[in-house]
Design an enzyme around this catalytic site. Structure first.
Site, PDB file in Angstrom:
ATOM      1  NE  ARG A  41      -8.845   8.062  -3.658  1.00 55.09           N
ATOM      2  CZ  ARG A  41      -8.187   7.795  -2.535  1.00 55.09           C
ATOM      3  NH1 ARG A  41      -6.927   7.497  -2.562  1.00 55.09           N
ATOM      4  NH2 ARG A  41      -8.824   7.835  -1.385  1.00 55.09           N
ATOM      5  CB  VAL A  42      -5.093  12.723  -5.608  1.00 50.33           C
ATOM      6  CG1 VAL A  42      -4.254  13.223  -4.441  1.00 50.33           C
ATOM      7  CG2 VAL A  42      -4.237  12.639  -6.874  1.00 50.33           C
TER       8      VAL A  42
ATOM      9  CB  THR B 106      -3.863   5.928   7.870  1.00 47.21           C
ATOM     10  OG1 THR B 106      -3.886   4.868   6.910  1.00 47.21           O
ATOM     11  CG2 THR B 106      -4.229   5.357   9.217  1.00 47.21           C
ATOM     12  N   GLY B 107      -6.513   5.760   6.236  1.00 50.01           N
ATOM     13  CA  GLY B 107      -7.845   5.182   6.060  1.00 50.01           C
ATOM     14  C   GLY B 107      -8.498   5.732   4.805  1.00 50.01           C
TER      15      GLY B 107
ATOM     16  CB  SER C 192      -0.884   0.009   1.237  1.00 45.48           C
ATOM     17  OG  SER C 192      -0.070  -0.168   2.363  1.00 45.48           O
TER      18      SER C 192
ATOM     19  CB  THR D 204      -1.623   5.921   4.325  1.00 45.76           C
ATOM     20  OG1 THR D 204      -2.449   6.045   3.203  1.00 45.76           O
ATOM     21  CG2 THR D 204      -0.709   7.103   4.478  1.00 45.76           C
TER      22      THR D 204
ATOM     23  CB  THR E  68      -0.547   6.271   0.588  1.00 43.72           C
ATOM     24  OG1 THR E  68      -1.471   5.192   0.507  1.00 43.72           O
ATOM     25  CG2 THR E  68      -1.101   7.427  -0.207  1.00 43.72           C
TER      26      THR E  68
HETATM   27  N1  ASP Z   1      -5.597   7.397   3.065  1.00 46.87           N
HETATM   28  C1  ASP Z   1      -5.194   6.687   1.893  1.00 46.87           C
HETATM   29  C2  ASP Z   1      -5.953   7.191   0.700  1.00 46.87           C
HETATM   30  O1  ASP Z   1      -7.141   7.420   0.809  1.00 46.87           O
HETATM   31  C3  ASP Z   1      -5.362   5.229   1.932  1.00 46.87           C
HETATM   32  C4  ASP Z   1      -5.089   4.522   3.196  1.00 46.87           C
HETATM   33  O2  ASP Z   1      -4.641   5.065   4.204  1.00 46.87           O
HETATM   34  O3  ASP Z   1      -5.349   3.329   3.177  1.00 46.87           O
HETATM   35  O4  ASP Z   1      -5.363   7.299  -0.359  1.00 46.87           O
END
Ligand code: ASP
Length: 331
Positions: A211-212, A234-235, A47, A183, A201
């Site tokens: 997509r960002v 994160t998430g 990831s 991330t 990430t």
């Molecule tokens: N926050 C990151 C994103 O949306 C992904 C992640 O943390 O899993 O790109």
């Protein structure tokens, strides 16, 4: 006071690297960058950096940001051919009058700065992509919400009535191991009490091309104010972007709220997002200027690695839930 915090179980080793750098007298900025670089080069982490899971068109694209105690910051997004995006973000911060470079422009800049061009797609990630691409509408990949902090992608088949059934990874030709993902966000405080943070990430698996997420967005995925606090998220990036969560936490602490409460309020804000779905997760972490730190997540399953002088320098993994932080088994 030395402190380093890194998101997720796969943050354990990067956090060790970050803390060791702090112990060796490196600045918080250097230390968080070193931790980020470790994860970017770690192929077992699908990831972040090289080895990340591709987007819906089969390309791996990376996002990153970095910020220091003086409010200086840099970010890059939609990078296809360079693994050390946190370092490129730092270079943007230090060498340009800008904050963010994206896509081709970011790559041209990286090239001019002497970064090594590399393919980000590994065989394992390609295999996963091909499996997904066979039936992208039917084969969903969702985030697991496990009790013990394992947080991984699971394949789910969806029948005509919309019922979801989890598919065993072996049956789609993938190794039966739990690959943690997401991330990596690292925040740290150095021996001079300076704060810094980095966030890097490959974003959400199979995201739309272009997509960002939140990670390179200053104020969403990362925010540092050297006089107040450093926060990272994160998430599901869309939730974090709508709430500007890292900035939100730092601003609440500025107004006198305790770190724990600030994380709680920021999570409550996300919990009210009208587009929130059951399989979405967010983890937030913050270090206040005096060294107090806290973390909260939307749902159980979020872990962080923490090392601090106050904790005797041991790098430890914590389970974070919406209610409490408890010590987890060491990775
Ligand atoms: N926050 C990151 C994103 O949306 C992904 C992640 O943390 O899993 O790109």
């Amino acid at each position: 006071m030395l402190i380093s915090l890194s998101t997720w179980k796969h943050g354990f080793h990067p956090n060790r690297i970050t803390y060791d750098a702090l112990l060796a007298g490196r600045s918080a900025l250097d230390a968080v960058e070193l931790g980020a670089r470790y994860c970017e080069a770690d192929l077992t982490c699908m990831s972040v950096g090289r080895g990340g899971i591709p987007d819906a068109s089969g390309h791996v694209t990376l996002d990153a940001s970095i910020m220091d105690h003086e409010g200086r910051c840099g970010a890059v997004a939609f990078v296809h051919n360079y693994e050390h995006v946190a370092s490129i973000a730092r270079r943007v911060m230090e060498k340009t009058p800008h904050i963010m470079l994206v896509g081709e422009g970011a790559e041209q800049f990286a090239e001019e700065e002497g970064f090594t061009r590399t393919s980000l797609l590994t065989t394992k990630a390609e295999l996963l992509y091909k499996e997904w691409a066979k039936q992208p509408d039917k084969l969903h990949v969702r985030l697991r919400r496990a009790e013990e902090g394992e947080h991984e992608y699971v394949f789910v088949s969806v029948d005509e009535d919309g019922n979801h059934t989890e598919i065993q990874r072996e049956s789609v030709g993938l190794p039966p191991i739990n690959e943690s993902h997401d991330t990596i966000g690292i925040i740290g405080m150095d021996s001079e009490g300076k704060l810094a943070g980095a966030c890097t990430t490959s974003g959400l698996a199979f995201k739309l091309h272009g997509r960002v997420g939140d990670s390179p967005i200053i104020g969403a995925g990362l925010y540092v104010d050297g006089e107040v606090a450093a926060a990272v998220a994160t998430g599901t990036g869309e939730l974090v972007m709508r709430a500007c969560s890292s900035f939100h936490i730092v601003e609440m602490i500025r107004q006198g709220m305790a770190p724990e409460e600030a994380c709680e309020v920021a999570i409550q804000r996300i919990a009210r997002d009208k587009q929130l779905k059951d399989d979405m997760q967010v983890g937030l972490m913050v270090i206040r200027r005096d060294g107090a730190w806290a973390s909260r997540s939307l749902r159980p399953g979020f872990q962080l690695a923490a090392a601090s002088k106050r904790l005797g320098g041991a790098n430890q993994l914590y389970n974070v839930t919406e209610k409490s932080i408890s010590l987890a088994k060491e990775a």
